[in-house]
Design an enzyme around this catalytic site. Structure first.
Site, mmCIF file in Angstrom:
data_model
loop_
_atom_site.group_PDB
_atom_site.id
_atom_site.type_symbol
_atom_site.label_atom_id
_atom_site.label_comp_id
_atom_site.label_asym_id
_atom_site.label_seq_id
_atom_site.Cartn_x
_atom_site.Cartn_y
_atom_site.Cartn_z
ATOM 1 N N LYS A 86 0.817 -1.192 0.000
ATOM 2 C CA LYS A 86 0.000 0.000 0.000
ATOM 3 C C LYS A 86 0.870 1.269 0.000
ATOM 4 O O LYS A 86 0.420 2.345 -0.357
ATOM 5 C CB LYS A 86 -0.893 0.005 1.255
ATOM 6 C CG LYS A 86 -1.845 -1.147 1.339
ATOM 7 C CD LYS A 86 -2.607 -1.067 2.670
ATOM 8 C CE LYS A 86 -3.495 -2.278 2.836
ATOM 9 N NZ LYS A 86 -4.118 -2.284 4.187
ATOM 10 N N GLY A 87 2.122 1.105 0.417
ATOM 11 C CA GLY A 87 2.972 2.267 0.708
ATOM 12 C C GLY A 87 3.201 3.222 -0.438
ATOM 13 O O GLY A 87 3.337 4.424 -0.237
ATOM 14 N N GLU A 112 7.950 2.110 -5.785
ATOM 15 C CA GLU A 112 7.942 1.739 -4.366
ATOM 16 C C GLU A 112 7.992 2.995 -3.504
ATOM 17 O O GLU A 112 8.415 4.061 -3.966
ATOM 18 C CB GLU A 112 9.198 0.892 -4.058
ATOM 19 C CG GLU A 112 8.928 -0.591 -3.919
ATOM 20 C CD GLU A 112 8.294 -0.969 -2.575
ATOM 21 O OE1 GLU A 112 7.615 -0.128 -1.957
ATOM 22 O OE2 GLU A 112 8.489 -2.118 -2.166
ATOM 23 N N ASP A 113 7.611 2.857 -2.255
ATOM 24 C CA ASP A 113 7.718 3.983 -1.321
ATOM 25 C C ASP A 113 9.139 4.108 -0.775
ATOM 26 O O ASP A 113 9.725 5.178 -0.751
ATOM 27 C CB ASP A 113 6.706 3.834 -0.169
ATOM 28 C CG ASP A 113 6.762 2.471 0.522
ATOM 29 O OD1 ASP A 113 7.487 1.569 0.050
ATOM 30 O OD2 ASP A 113 6.069 2.291 1.543
ATOM 31 N N ASP A 132 14.371 -0.478 1.995
ATOM 32 C CA ASP A 132 15.015 -0.565 3.311
ATOM 33 C C ASP A 132 16.032 -1.712 3.223
ATOM 34 O O ASP A 132 17.148 -1.520 2.736
ATOM 35 C CB ASP A 132 13.894 -0.801 4.336
ATOM 36 C CG ASP A 132 14.366 -0.879 5.765
ATOM 37 O OD1 ASP A 132 15.563 -0.733 6.004
ATOM 38 O OD2 ASP A 132 13.529 -1.106 6.662
ATOM 39 N N LYS A 188 16.769 3.923 2.005
ATOM 40 C CA LYS A 188 17.493 3.783 3.278
ATOM 41 C C LYS A 188 18.701 2.900 3.004
ATOM 42 O O LYS A 188 18.672 1.700 3.245
ATOM 43 C CB LYS A 188 16.588 3.033 4.274
ATOM 44 C CG LYS A 188 15.935 3.836 5.345
ATOM 45 C CD LYS A 188 15.285 2.897 6.377
ATOM 46 C CE LYS A 188 14.042 3.492 6.960
ATOM 47 N NZ LYS A 188 13.317 2.578 7.872
ATOM 48 N N PHE A 229 12.551 5.386 11.681
ATOM 49 C CA PHE A 229 11.239 4.909 11.269
ATOM 50 C C PHE A 229 10.436 6.095 10.757
ATOM 51 O O PHE A 229 10.153 7.046 11.472
ATOM 52 C CB PHE A 229 10.497 4.191 12.394
ATOM 53 C CG PHE A 229 9.276 3.523 11.861
ATOM 54 C CD1 PHE A 229 9.391 2.382 11.063
ATOM 55 C CD2 PHE A 229 8.015 4.048 12.090
ATOM 56 C CE1 PHE A 229 8.258 1.784 10.510
ATOM 57 C CE2 PHE A 229 6.875 3.451 11.550
ATOM 58 C CZ PHE A 229 7.010 2.318 10.760
ATOM 59 N N ASP A 260 3.237 3.911 6.740
ATOM 60 C CA ASP A 260 2.317 3.792 7.877
ATOM 61 C C ASP A 260 3.014 3.412 9.165
ATOM 62 O O ASP A 260 4.128 2.879 9.166
ATOM 63 C CB ASP A 260 1.251 2.742 7.573
ATOM 64 C CG ASP A 260 1.840 1.323 7.598
ATOM 65 O OD1 ASP A 260 2.852 1.091 6.893
ATOM 66 O OD2 ASP A 260 1.310 0.476 8.324
ATOM 67 N N ARG A 315 -0.889 7.016 6.617
ATOM 68 C CA ARG A 315 -0.469 7.015 5.207
ATOM 69 C C ARG A 315 -0.938 8.281 4.493
ATOM 70 O O ARG A 315 -0.392 8.671 3.478
ATOM 71 C CB ARG A 315 -1.086 5.816 4.468
ATOM 72 C CG ARG A 315 -0.566 4.469 4.918
ATOM 73 C CD ARG A 315 -1.077 3.392 3.974
ATOM 74 N NE ARG A 315 -1.022 2.072 4.552
ATOM 75 C CZ ARG A 315 0.047 1.275 4.534
ATOM 76 N NH1 ARG A 315 1.149 1.686 3.968
ATOM 77 N NH2 ARG A 315 0.001 0.084 5.082
HETATM 78 P P1 IMP Z 1 12.356 -3.814 2.563
HETATM 79 O O1 IMP Z 1 11.819 -5.081 2.007
HETATM 80 O O2 IMP Z 1 13.062 -4.033 3.887
HETATM 81 O O3 IMP Z 1 13.208 -3.012 1.609
HETATM 82 O O4 IMP Z 1 11.134 -2.917 2.996
HETATM 83 C C1 IMP Z 1 10.253 -2.420 2.119
HETATM 84 C C2 IMP Z 1 8.936 -2.088 2.781
HETATM 85 O O5 IMP Z 1 9.020 -1.937 4.210
HETATM 86 C C3 IMP Z 1 8.496 -0.756 2.271
HETATM 87 O O6 IMP Z 1 7.795 -0.895 1.072
HETATM 88 C C4 IMP Z 1 7.657 -0.218 3.414
HETATM 89 O O7 IMP Z 1 6.318 -0.642 3.251
HETATM 90 C C5 IMP Z 1 8.249 -0.826 4.646
HETATM 91 N N1 IMP Z 1 9.133 0.135 5.348
HETATM 92 C C6 IMP Z 1 10.479 0.164 5.329
HETATM 93 N N2 IMP Z 1 10.944 1.201 6.085
HETATM 94 C C7 IMP Z 1 9.839 1.824 6.569
HETATM 95 C C8 IMP Z 1 9.663 3.001 7.410
HETATM 96 O O8 IMP Z 1 10.596 3.678 7.860
HETATM 97 N N3 IMP Z 1 8.375 3.346 7.683
HETATM 98 C C9 IMP Z 1 7.291 2.642 7.213
HETATM 99 N N4 IMP Z 1 7.418 1.556 6.414
HETATM 100 C C10 IMP Z 1 8.686 1.159 6.108
#
Ligand code: IMP
Length: 179
Positions: A42-43, A98-99, A102, A131, A152, A159, A165
């Protein structure tokens, strides 16, 4: 959690002007070629909607839903494909939106899924936030809006336990205020 303790990192004006810059880059890269934009719900919903308004090429929008958080503030380490129903994107220019990247596990999961199932003309990955410090994979977005520290973040699609959001800006909470 007290939302009044949220500290603003990027305000609406900063976000919107950076989105316009990314759109300019994408317009330059794709020209008049057709693009399939894939919004990762949803991000990425807010970012996607604002970004595509500035894109000039013929564009189709698809929506998939992936999740790696269990409602908290850290990834579960396992990507859950809630809905990854895509049309035939063989031979197409695919732009994943993507939002935030991470650990990169979500991005890697999706890029692997696309490369295993389709022969696209091109696959590009665009994330509003990057990040870099917390990356556990070798995935890097082709386009990103802002590099961010390991905090965070909340708002503009991101969210906290499903909430916030809808904020027009992106903020962060100190870890101690996240209870
Ligand atoms: P990854 O798979 O660890 O790269 O994370 C990706 C997903 O984790 C993103 O699409 C977000 O939905 C969520 N996410 C990562 N960091 C944050 C944050 O700081 N706040 C809220 N959601 C996050």
């Amino acid at each position: 959690m007290d939302i009044n303790k949220l500290k603003i990192l990027f305000d609406e004006k900063q976000i919107q002007s950076r989105i316009k810059e990314i759109a300019d880059e994408l317009n330059k890269f794709y020209g008049r070629e057709e693009v399939i934009a894939i919004c990762v719900l949803k991000g990425a919903v807010m970012f996607t909607v604002d970004l595509v308004k500035h894109l000039n090429m013929p564009l189709k929008m698809e929506f998939i839903r992936l999740s790696s958080y269990n409602g908290g503030t850290s990834t579960s380490g396992k990507v859950n494909a809630v809905n990854i129903d895509l049309p035939d994107i063989n031979g197409k220019n695919v732009l994943i939106i993507e939002d935030i990247v991470d650990t990169g596990l979500t991005a890697k999961f999706l890029l692997d899924f696309i490369s295993c199932n389709f022969h696209t003309k091109s696959t590009k990955f665009c994330s509003l936030l990057d990040k870099k410090a917390t990356r556990l994979t070798e995935v890097d977005p082709d386009y990103y809006g802002f590099e961010v520290d390991d905090k965070f973040l909340i708002g503009y699609g991101l969210d906290y336990d499903g909430l916030y959001r809808n904020l027009k800006y992106i903020g962060y909470m100190d870890k101690s205020d996240l209870e």
